[in-house]
Design a protein around this motif. Structure first.
Motif, PDB file in Angstrom:
ATOM      1  N   GLU A   1      61.910   5.587   7.011  1.00 21.43           N
ATOM      2  CA  GLU A   1      61.475   5.709   5.474  1.00 21.43           C
ATOM      3  C   GLU A   1      62.662   4.918   4.842  1.00 21.43           C
ATOM      4  OE1 GLU A   1      59.043   6.201   4.259  1.00 21.43           O
ATOM      5  OE2 GLU A   1      58.089   7.734   5.346  1.00 21.43           O
ATOM      6  N   GLY A   2      63.855   4.979   5.365  1.00 16.47           N
ATOM      7  CA  GLY A   2      65.146   4.026   4.828  1.00 16.47           C
ATOM      8  C   GLY A   2      65.521   4.637   3.466  1.00 16.47           C
ATOM      9  N   SER A   3      66.134   3.519   2.926  1.00 15.40           N
ATOM     10  CA  SER A   3      67.085   3.944   1.481  1.00 15.40           C
ATOM     11  C   SER A   3      66.078   3.827   0.454  1.00 15.40           C
ATOM     12  CB  SER A   3      68.316   2.830   1.371  1.00 15.40           C
ATOM     13  OG  SER A   3      67.813   1.581   1.199  1.00 15.40           O
ATOM     14  N   GLU A   4      65.007   3.413   0.577  1.00 10.64           N
ATOM     15  CA  GLU A   4      63.916   3.478  -0.509  1.00 10.64           C
ATOM     16  C   GLU A   4      63.370   4.695  -1.058  1.00 10.64           C
ATOM     17  OE1 GLU A   4      61.619  -0.449  -0.610  1.00 10.64           O
ATOM     18  OE2 GLU A   4      61.004   0.578   1.173  1.00 10.64           O
ATOM     19  N   TYR A   5      63.550   5.670  -0.129  1.00 11.25           N
ATOM     20  CA  TYR A   5      63.147   7.042  -0.342  1.00 11.25           C
ATOM     21  C   TYR A   5      64.082   8.101  -0.325  1.00 11.25           C
ATOM     22  CZ  TYR A   5      58.507   4.529   0.495  1.00 11.25           C
ATOM     23  OH  TYR A   5      57.605   3.651   0.806  1.00 11.25           O
ATOM     24  N   ASP A   6      63.700   9.316  -1.008  1.00 14.73           N
ATOM     25  CA  ASP A   6      64.405  10.549  -0.935  1.00 14.73           C
ATOM     26  C   ASP A   6      63.418  11.694  -0.288  1.00 14.73           C
ATOM     27  OD1 ASP A   6      67.153   9.981  -2.128  1.00 14.73           O
ATOM     28  OD2 ASP A   6      66.368  10.286  -4.024  1.00 14.73           O
ATOM     29  N   ARG A   7      64.201  12.331   0.504  1.00 13.78           N
ATOM     30  CA  ARG A   7      63.507  13.392   1.165  1.00 13.78           C
ATOM     31  C   ARG A   7      63.611  14.582   0.274  1.00 13.78           C
ATOM     32  NH1 ARG A   7      64.519  16.814   6.342  1.00 13.78           N
ATOM     33  NH2 ARG A   7      66.094  15.246   6.851  1.00 13.78           N
ATOM     34  N   LYS A   8      62.546  15.219   0.042  1.00  8.25           N
ATOM     35  CA  LYS A   8      62.507  16.522  -0.926  1.00  8.25           C
ATOM     36  C   LYS A   8      61.761  17.397  -0.433  1.00  8.25           C
ATOM     37  CE  LYS A   8      63.464  13.906  -5.152  1.00  8.25           C
ATOM     38  NZ  LYS A   8      64.889  14.122  -5.298  1.00  8.25           N
ATOM     39  N   THR A   9      61.922  18.673  -0.769  1.00  9.65           N
ATOM     40  CA  THR A   9      61.208  19.871  -0.471  1.00  9.65           C
ATOM     41  C   THR A   9      60.059  20.121  -1.579  1.00  9.65           C
ATOM     42  OG1 THR A   9      62.965  20.701   0.801  1.00  9.65           O
ATOM     43  CG2 THR A   9      61.021  22.229   0.289  1.00  9.65           C
ATOM     44  N   VAL A  10      58.573  20.295  -1.237  1.00 10.34           N
ATOM     45  CA  VAL A  10      57.687  20.263  -2.214  1.00 10.34           C
ATOM     46  C   VAL A  10      56.724  21.676  -1.593  1.00 10.34           C
ATOM     47  CG1 VAL A  10      57.790  18.060  -3.047  1.00 10.34           C
ATOM     48  CG2 VAL A  10      56.169  18.488  -1.206  1.00 10.34           C
ATOM     49  N   LYS A  11      55.749  21.753  -2.340  1.00  9.44           N
ATOM     50  CA  LYS A  11      54.582  22.524  -1.943  1.00  9.44           C
ATOM     51  C   LYS A  11      53.331  21.733  -2.180  1.00  9.44           C
ATOM     52  CE  LYS A  11      56.885  27.032  -2.858  1.00  9.44           C
ATOM     53  NZ  LYS A  11      56.729  28.259  -3.587  1.00  9.44           N
ATOM     54  N   VAL A  12      52.503  21.937  -1.006  1.00 11.18           N
ATOM     55  CA  VAL A  12      51.380  21.306  -0.926  1.00 11.18           C
ATOM     56  C   VAL A  12      50.171  22.380  -0.930  1.00 11.18           C
ATOM     57  CG1 VAL A  12      52.349  19.037  -0.142  1.00 11.18           C
ATOM     58  CG2 VAL A  12      51.393  20.626   1.342  1.00 11.18           C
ATOM     59  N   ARG A  13      49.078  22.132  -1.026  1.00  8.57           N
ATOM     60  CA  ARG A  13      47.669  22.813  -0.677  1.00  8.57           C
ATOM     61  C   ARG A  13      47.087  22.042   0.293  1.00  8.57           C
ATOM     62  NH1 ARG A  13      46.974  27.813  -3.241  1.00  8.57           N
ATOM     63  NH2 ARG A  13      48.056  27.760  -4.875  1.00  8.57           N
ATOM     64  N   VAL A  14      46.926  22.838   1.491  1.00  9.84           N
ATOM     65  CA  VAL A  14      46.275  22.446   2.599  1.00  9.84           C
ATOM     66  C   VAL A  14      44.498  22.578   2.248  1.00  9.84           C
ATOM     67  CG1 VAL A  14      45.503  23.078   5.064  1.00  9.84           C
ATOM     68  CG2 VAL A  14      47.740  23.310   4.396  1.00  9.84           C
ATOM     69  N   LEU A  15      43.776  21.695   2.645  1.00  7.26           N
ATOM     70  CA  LEU A  15      42.607  21.336   2.089  1.00  7.26           C
ATOM     71  C   LEU A  15      41.545  22.158   3.153  1.00  7.26           C
ATOM     72  CD1 LEU A  15      42.256  17.850   0.747  1.00  7.26           C
ATOM     73  CD2 LEU A  15      42.427  19.874  -0.565  1.00  7.26           C
ATOM     74  N   SER A  16      40.781  23.063   2.927  1.00  5.78           N
ATOM     75  CA  SER A  16      39.955  23.915   3.560  1.00  5.78           C
ATOM     76  C   SER A  16      38.738  23.002   3.507  1.00  5.78           C
ATOM     77  CB  SER A  16      39.532  25.140   3.295  1.00  5.78           C
ATOM     78  OG  SER A  16      39.128  25.379   1.933  1.00  5.78           O
ATOM     79  N   LYS A  17      38.514  21.880   2.664  1.00  2.22           N
ATOM     80  CA  LYS A  17      37.350  21.244   2.696  1.00  2.22           C
ATOM     81  C   LYS A  17      37.762  19.781   1.862  1.00  2.22           C
ATOM     82  CE  LYS A  17      32.671  20.403   1.540  1.00  2.22           C
ATOM     83  NZ  LYS A  17      31.490  20.765   0.440  1.00  2.22           N
ATOM     84  N   VAL A  18      37.292  18.870   2.588  1.00  2.00           N
ATOM     85  CA  VAL A  18      37.799  17.425   2.210  1.00  2.00           C
ATOM     86  C   VAL A  18      36.713  16.854   1.605  1.00  2.00           C
ATOM     87  CG1 VAL A  18      38.897  15.195   2.500  1.00  2.00           C
ATOM     88  CG2 VAL A  18      39.625  17.208   4.038  1.00  2.00           C
ATOM     89  N   GLY A  19      36.999  16.374   0.221  1.00  2.00           N
ATOM     90  CA  GLY A  19      35.869  15.930  -0.623  1.00  2.00           C
ATOM     91  C   GLY A  19      35.975  14.284  -0.427  1.00  2.00           C
ATOM     92  N   ASP A  20      35.437  13.772  -1.381  1.00  2.00           N
ATOM     93  CA  ASP A  20      35.100  12.111  -1.503  1.00  2.00           C
ATOM     94  C   ASP A  20      36.552  11.422  -1.836  1.00  2.00           C
ATOM     95  OD1 ASP A  20      35.269  12.112  -4.109  1.00  2.00           O
ATOM     96  OD2 ASP A  20      33.238  11.767  -4.212  1.00  2.00           O
TER      97      ASP A  20
END
Length: 179
Positions: A90-109
């Motif tokens: 990822e290099g110097s263009e990005y910062d690594r951050k801690t976030v919360k995501v939601r796992v999808l139990s069903k993927v839509g369009d």
């Protein structure tokens, strides 16, 4: 180095397992099946961020935006060594951050219609540092996968339904641009 594993949310080139395994195991001589068994890839959604194409690049960046969400992959089983390879990639263009995501139990369009959100999980994500270097359009994963990915992967990390990864001639300048 610890024995603890990490989890991350990937929203760009690393959503493709072929790219992830090339980045994390480029020089590995281990059995590919064994390496694949170490990680779980699950569709997920990150609220409060917007994904845009990076100018003059094959990859995207995300920036905080309360009115948007980003669909990607939640990946588990990452080691400290994997995280080191990902940080380097990822290099110097990005910062690594801690976030919360939601796992999808069903993927839509592609527009997210039909998504069913499940468990909320904490993970790492790479946030783009320079929003003024992003185009005013969404990054297209399918375009990347069908037209650009061959420049980003190791040929022996093939997966089901990836016949476009068959060995193809790549110009030296294309290889340099992908690294």
């Amino acid at each position: 180095m610890s024995d603890r594993t990490h989890a991350a949310f990937f929203y760009g080139t690393l959503m493709a397992p072929e790219v992830f395994f090339t980045v994390c195991y480029r020089f590995s001589t281990d059995n590919v099946s064994l390496l694949k068994s170490l990680h779980d890839f699950k569709p997920a959604i990150l609220h409060g961020y917007c994904r845009r194409r990076v100018q003059f690049a094959d990859y995207p960046g995300i920036t905080p935006d309360p009115d948007h969400e980003v669909r990607g992959m939640y990946v588990t089983g990452l080691t400290d060594a994997n995280m080191h390879h990902l940080d380097t990639f990822e290099g110097s263009e990005y910062d690594r951050k801690t976030v919360k995501v939601r796992v999808l139990s069903k993927v839509g369009d592609d527009k997210g219609r039909g998504n069913v959100e499940g468990e909320e999980v904490e993970c790492e994500v790479y946030v783009f540092k320079n929003p003024n270097h992003l185009e005013d359009r969404e990054w297209d994963f399918e375009e990347f996968r069908t037209q650009k990915m061959k420049k980003w992967t190791r040929e022996d990390y093939g997966f089901d339904n990836t016949d476009h990864l068959a060995p193809q001639a790549v110009e030296d300048n294309e290889k340099t641009a992908a690294v």
